[in-house]
Write a protein that holds these residues in place. Structure first.
Motif, PDB file in Angstrom:
ATOM      1  N   THR A  49       4.790  11.235  35.182  1.00  0.00           N
ATOM      2  CA  THR A  49       5.179  10.272  36.224  1.00  0.00           C
ATOM      3  C   THR A  49       5.091   8.827  35.746  1.00  0.00           C
ATOM      4  O   THR A  49       5.331   7.899  36.524  1.00  0.00           O
ATOM      5  N   PHE A  50       4.733   8.616  34.481  1.00  0.00           N
ATOM      6  CA  PHE A  50       4.677   7.243  33.962  1.00  0.00           C
ATOM      7  C   PHE A  50       6.089   6.653  33.904  1.00  0.00           C
ATOM      8  O   PHE A  50       7.077   7.389  33.864  1.00  0.00           O
ATOM      9  N   GLU A  51       6.175   5.327  33.893  1.00  0.00           N
ATOM     10  CA  GLU A  51       7.479   4.690  33.786  1.00  0.00           C
ATOM     11  C   GLU A  51       8.210   5.242  32.557  1.00  0.00           C
ATOM     12  O   GLU A  51       7.620   5.345  31.478  1.00  0.00           O
ATOM     13  N   THR A  52       9.486   5.554  32.720  1.00  0.00           N
ATOM     14  CA  THR A  52      10.247   6.246  31.674  1.00  0.00           C
ATOM     15  C   THR A  52      10.139   5.559  30.316  1.00  0.00           C
ATOM     16  O   THR A  52       9.925   6.221  29.282  1.00  0.00           O
ATOM     17  N   GLU A  53      10.254   4.246  30.320  1.00  0.00           N
ATOM     18  CA  GLU A  53      10.270   3.528  29.036  1.00  0.00           C
ATOM     19  C   GLU A  53       8.904   3.537  28.336  1.00  0.00           C
ATOM     20  O   GLU A  53       8.805   3.173  27.162  1.00  0.00           O
ATOM     21  N   GLU A  54       7.860   3.942  29.053  1.00  0.00           N
ATOM     22  CA  GLU A  54       6.515   3.988  28.466  1.00  0.00           C
ATOM     23  C   GLU A  54       6.073   5.398  28.103  1.00  0.00           C
ATOM     24  O   GLU A  54       4.988   5.594  27.542  1.00  0.00           O
TER      25      GLU A  54
END
Lengths: 142, 90
Positions: A49-54
């Protein structure tokens, strides 16, 4: 502490973590604890669920994921004994980020995935005083 | 009294109790009562007297971060639940 995991479940984790490469992946470990031994009987992959870019270096689950899995474990007569995640192109050694976000008495399985291939699995427990992780014995059963 | 459900890994610090009865008129007071009863929980729930970033508290299905945080008032029969946000990274 000794952590028992079947070869089949280990392969499940490796396949999942290769599938999320080059991003991190992970999931929950269900099982039981008896004395100094934790036996893992199921692994449940949970979407990052982390931001996609991270996601190439971060993995997270939502609180709802945790609540649902804890309830599922209760329903199945099992215990939420730990969680697993991958370190893409990095060793299977806990990072400072892992330590800060960790809980004690919870099995942390980390899989190293190098160039898309899972190459190592190590198991860790956070110390009671939160100062560091200690490596644990992993017993992979046929 | 209100109750707080304890996440599985932290039950070792509550004598294996999954649910603990607490007193207090707010979430913060209830949490303070919890750690007064079970001091070993303190370091895992709080850092510098604030809830750790990965520690979430829900009242039924509501995250207190979307209410008034630890100042959120609770009823005598409130059901609180501590839910970690699992996170990791290389």
């Amino acid at each position: 502490m000794k952590i028992e995991l079947s070869k089949a479940l280990q392969q499940d984790i490796f396949k999942q973590m290769e599938g999320t490469f080059p991003n991190e992946g992970g999931g929950f470990l269900l099982g039981s604890k008896s004395g100094d031994t934790v036996s893992i009987v199921d692994v449940i992959q949970i979407e990052n669920t982390f931001e996609t870019e991270e996601q190439y270096h971060r993995y997270a689950m939502s609180p709802k994921n945790w609540a649902d899995m804890e309830d599922t474990a209760d329903d199945r007569g099992l215990t939420l004994v730990g969680y697993y995640h991958s370190h893409p192109d990095s060793p299977a050694i806990p990072s400072e980020y892992d330590r800060v976000h960790a809980l004690p008495n919870f099995v942390y399985i980390i899989s190293s995935v190098m160039s898309g291939k899972a190459v190592e699995m190590l198991v860790w427990l956070l110390r009671d005083d939160r100062s560091a992780f200690d490596a644990q014995e992993l017993v992979v059963q046929p | 009294m209100a109750s707080i459900r304890i996440p599985t890994p932290l039950r070792v610090y509550t004598g294996d109790e999954a649910k603990v009865s607490v007193s207090g008129g707010t979430v913060g007071e209830a949490l303070n009562d919890l750690v007064n009863q079970y001091p070993d929980l303190q370091q895992h729930l709080f850092q510098n007297d604030k809830l750790r970033s990965f520690v979430n508290v829900f009242i039924d299905d509501e995250d207190i971060r979307f209410m008034d945080g630890t100042d959120t008032e609770i009823d005598d029969d409130a059901n609180l639940r501590i839910i970690p946000s699992i996170a990791g990274g290389r």
